[in-house]
Design an enzyme around this catalytic site. Structure first.
Site, PDB file in Angstrom:
ATOM      1  N   LYS A   1     -10.257   2.754  62.734  1.00  0.00           N
ATOM      2  CA  LYS A   1      -9.189   3.006  63.695  1.00  0.00           C
ATOM      3  C   LYS A   1      -8.908   1.799  64.584  1.00  0.00           C
ATOM      4  O   LYS A   1      -7.759   1.536  64.928  1.00  0.00           O
ATOM      5  CB  LYS A   1      -9.509   4.251  64.529  1.00  0.00           C
ATOM      6  CG  LYS A   1      -9.344   5.566  63.754  1.00  0.00           C
ATOM      7  CD  LYS A   1      -8.009   5.630  63.057  1.00  0.00           C
ATOM      8  CE  LYS A   1      -7.472   7.033  62.868  1.00  0.00           C
ATOM      9  NZ  LYS A   1      -6.221   7.002  62.064  1.00  0.00           N
TER      10      LYS A   1
ATOM     11  N   TYR B   1     -15.138   5.861  61.148  1.00  0.00           N
ATOM     12  CA  TYR B   1     -13.796   6.193  61.647  1.00  0.00           C
ATOM     13  C   TYR B   1     -13.384   5.232  62.761  1.00  0.00           C
ATOM     14  O   TYR B   1     -12.254   4.726  62.791  1.00  0.00           O
ATOM     15  CB  TYR B   1     -13.857   7.638  62.138  1.00  0.00           C
ATOM     16  CG  TYR B   1     -12.577   8.243  62.605  1.00  0.00           C
ATOM     17  CD1 TYR B   1     -11.572   8.585  61.710  1.00  0.00           C
ATOM     18  CD2 TYR B   1     -12.381   8.527  63.961  1.00  0.00           C
ATOM     19  CE1 TYR B   1     -10.403   9.186  62.149  1.00  0.00           C
ATOM     20  CE2 TYR B   1     -11.228   9.132  64.410  1.00  0.00           C
ATOM     21  CZ  TYR B   1     -10.237   9.454  63.512  1.00  0.00           C
ATOM     22  OH  TYR B   1      -9.083  10.038  63.945  1.00  0.00           O
TER      23      TYR B   1
HETATM   24  P1  NAI Z   1      -4.951  16.475  59.385  1.00  0.00           P
HETATM   25  O1  NAI Z   1      -6.217  16.509  58.590  1.00  0.00           O
HETATM   26  O2  NAI Z   1      -4.233  17.745  59.656  1.00  0.00           O
HETATM   27  O3  NAI Z   1      -3.905  15.466  58.751  1.00  0.00           O
HETATM   28  C1  NAI Z   1      -4.235  14.387  57.927  1.00  0.00           C
HETATM   29  C2  NAI Z   1      -3.416  14.527  56.671  1.00  0.00           C
HETATM   30  O4  NAI Z   1      -3.610  13.356  55.867  1.00  0.00           O
HETATM   31  C3  NAI Z   1      -3.833  15.722  55.821  1.00  0.00           C
HETATM   32  O5  NAI Z   1      -2.709  16.556  55.597  1.00  0.00           O
HETATM   33  C4  NAI Z   1      -4.372  15.096  54.548  1.00  0.00           C
HETATM   34  O6  NAI Z   1      -4.107  15.866  53.381  1.00  0.00           O
HETATM   35  C5  NAI Z   1      -3.655  13.764  54.514  1.00  0.00           C
HETATM   36  N1  NAI Z   1      -4.367  12.769  53.735  1.00  0.00           N
HETATM   37  C6  NAI Z   1      -5.694  12.517  53.743  1.00  0.00           C
HETATM   38  N2  NAI Z   1      -5.996  11.522  52.889  1.00  0.00           N
HETATM   39  C7  NAI Z   1      -4.813  11.128  52.353  1.00  0.00           C
HETATM   40  C8  NAI Z   1      -4.464  10.124  51.405  1.00  0.00           C
HETATM   41  N3  NAI Z   1      -5.403   9.338  50.866  1.00  0.00           N
HETATM   42  N4  NAI Z   1      -3.165   9.980  51.068  1.00  0.00           N
HETATM   43  C9  NAI Z   1      -2.210  10.774  51.626  1.00  0.00           C
HETATM   44  N5  NAI Z   1      -2.493  11.757  52.503  1.00  0.00           N
HETATM   45  C10 NAI Z   1      -3.775  11.920  52.873  1.00  0.00           C
HETATM   46  O7  NAI Z   1      -5.340  15.750  60.773  1.00  0.00           O
HETATM   47  P2  NAI Z   1      -4.447  15.240  61.997  1.00  0.00           P
HETATM   48  O8  NAI Z   1      -5.238  15.512  63.210  1.00  0.00           O
HETATM   49  O9  NAI Z   1      -3.067  15.677  61.899  1.00  0.00           O
HETATM   50  O10 NAI Z   1      -4.528  13.658  61.775  1.00  0.00           O
HETATM   51  C11 NAI Z   1      -3.424  12.804  61.651  1.00  0.00           C
HETATM   52  C12 NAI Z   1      -3.829  11.401  62.069  1.00  0.00           C
HETATM   53  O11 NAI Z   1      -4.138  11.373  63.463  1.00  0.00           O
HETATM   54  C13 NAI Z   1      -5.077  10.860  61.358  1.00  0.00           C
HETATM   55  O12 NAI Z   1      -4.904   9.488  61.100  1.00  0.00           O
HETATM   56  C14 NAI Z   1      -6.168  11.061  62.386  1.00  0.00           C
HETATM   57  O13 NAI Z   1      -7.240  10.182  62.188  1.00  0.00           O
HETATM   58  C15 NAI Z   1      -5.411  10.785  63.658  1.00  0.00           C
HETATM   59  N6  NAI Z   1      -6.028  11.307  64.856  1.00  0.00           N
HETATM   60  C16 NAI Z   1      -6.004  12.631  65.138  1.00  0.00           C
HETATM   61  C17 NAI Z   1      -6.575  13.081  66.311  1.00  0.00           C
HETATM   62  C18 NAI Z   1      -6.504  14.505  66.702  1.00  0.00           C
HETATM   63  O14 NAI Z   1      -6.895  14.802  67.845  1.00  0.00           O
HETATM   64  N7  NAI Z   1      -6.014  15.409  65.871  1.00  0.00           N
HETATM   65  C19 NAI Z   1      -7.288  12.188  67.220  1.00  0.00           C
HETATM   66  C20 NAI Z   1      -7.199  10.813  66.874  1.00  0.00           C
HETATM   67  C21 NAI Z   1      -6.600  10.403  65.706  1.00  0.00           C
END
Ligand code: NAI
Length: 299
Positions: free
Chosen positions: A171, A167
């Site tokens: 990132k 990751y």
């Molecule tokens: P989440 O798991 O709720 O959202 C990620 C979404 O991406 C999910 O709805 C999933 O179905 C979708 N997804 C996964 N693979 C996919 C693909 N191949 N094509 C299309 N959609 C796909 O998690 P969250 O926390 O909302 O994450 C959003 C972004 O923020 C991610 O990139 C994550 O790495 C990043 N992030 C989040 C942090 C946090 O504290 N929540 C911290 C640092 C980064």
């Protein structure tokens, strides 16, 4: 006070917008006038499975609030699917002005236990997924002389976190991608930024203590994301956001030392490592070429 930030007449694609942060970005963009493509593959946290239900539910929410949105269930890793998504946005609304690369998965393990397949899968979704989506809108944004692209990094990419080698590599790769695209997009009014969020979502629900999570809903990150894709957005910025905190992250360069050929030895480095590390007067070079210039000229 600046005026309200609005997105009337703008078309935005938000990847991974079926839940978590992406859902919040999509709802907030639509509430401020944008037409939104809500993309989500709808799989599990580790990227397995697929369903369009999540994206469609967010589209329903937007429509119920009087906004305009369509769902698209492609994986961001599927070039043909992403091309179809962009073509649909263009056919429906005439173009794409904003892309938020937000989709992501986790396959956490220590590096000792991590399979190469888990490394590749995470790189593929975060890094190549963002590349594929960005490439699919890039020419259009250049031609229309307007584009706002947001990458999503993480404190893991910027600073490291135990158990997230795959990751973190993906990132920080996105920050590198931003840095060159910001340069290449500048003369076409295509601005590229990166958000480093911290929020309570399904991705973090078991990684952070509940007392923390309560103060860190996606609504504590969305204001920064919206700013970074707005008309007045900067470019080449990494903005950390979450829980009320907003900070800028930089890759800095110390003044360092500059020595004569006869002193270019490992012993010189050992003897002067404190001077090399000394952070007084450090800078953030505008480009890699600027850094090379500084190295050769001794500051
Ligand atoms: P989440 O798991 O709720 O959202 C990620 C979404 O991406 C999910 O709805 C999933 O179905 C979708 N997804 C996964 N693979 C996919 C693909 N191949 N094509 C299309 N959609 C796909 O998690 P969250 O926390 O909302 O994450 C959003 C972004 O923020 C991610 O990139 C994550 O790495 C990043 N992030 C989040 C942090 C946090 O504290 N929540 C911290 C640092 C980064």
């Amino acid at each position: 006070m600046a005026g309200d930030i609005r997105f009337d007449g703008r078309v935005a694609i938000v990847t991974g917008a079926g839940g978590g942060l992406g859902r919040r970005y999509a709802l907030d963009l639509a509430a401020r006038g944008a037409r939104v493509v809500v993309n989500d593959l709808g799989g599990a946290r580790d990227g397995t499975g697929a369903s369009s239900a999540m994206a469609e539910a967010v589209v329903e929410e937007i429509r119920a609030a009087g906004g305009e949105a369509i769902a698209h269930g492609t994986s961001v890793t599927d070039e043909a699917g992403v091309a179809d998504m962009v073509a649909r946005a263009r056919a429906e609304w005439g173009g794409v002005h904003i892309l938020i690369n937000n989709a992501g998965i986790l396959r956490d393990k220590t590096f000792a236990k991590m399979e190469i397949a888990d490394f590749r899968a995470v790189l593929d979704v975060h890094l190549m997924g963002s590349v594929i989506c960005t490439k699919a809108v890039w020419d259009m944004m250049r031609e229309q002389a307007y584009g706002r692209i947001l990458m999503t990094t993480s404190s893991t990419g910027l600073y490291g976190n135990f158990g997230q080698a795959n990751y973190g590599a993906a990132k920080l790769g996105l920050v590198g991608l931003m840095k060159t695209l910001a340069l290449e997009g500048a003369k076409f009014n295509v601005r590229v930024n990166t958000i480093a969020p911290l929020a309570a979502t399904r991705m973090t629900e078991d990684l952070m203590p509940p007392a923390f999570l309560e103060r860190m809903g996606p609504e504590t990150v969305a204001p920064a994301a919206l700013y970074l894709v707005s008309e007045e957005a900067p470019t080449n910025m990494v903005l950390n956001a979450g829980g009320g905190g907003f900070q800028a992250a930089h890759v800095t360069l110390t003044k360092g030392i500059h020595v004569k050929p006869q002193d270019m030895t490992p012993e010189t480095i050992a003897a002067r490592i404190a001077d090399i590390r000394d952070r007084s007067g450090e800078v953030v070079p505008e480009t890699g070429a600027a850094q090379a210039q500084m190295a050769l000229s001794g500051g």
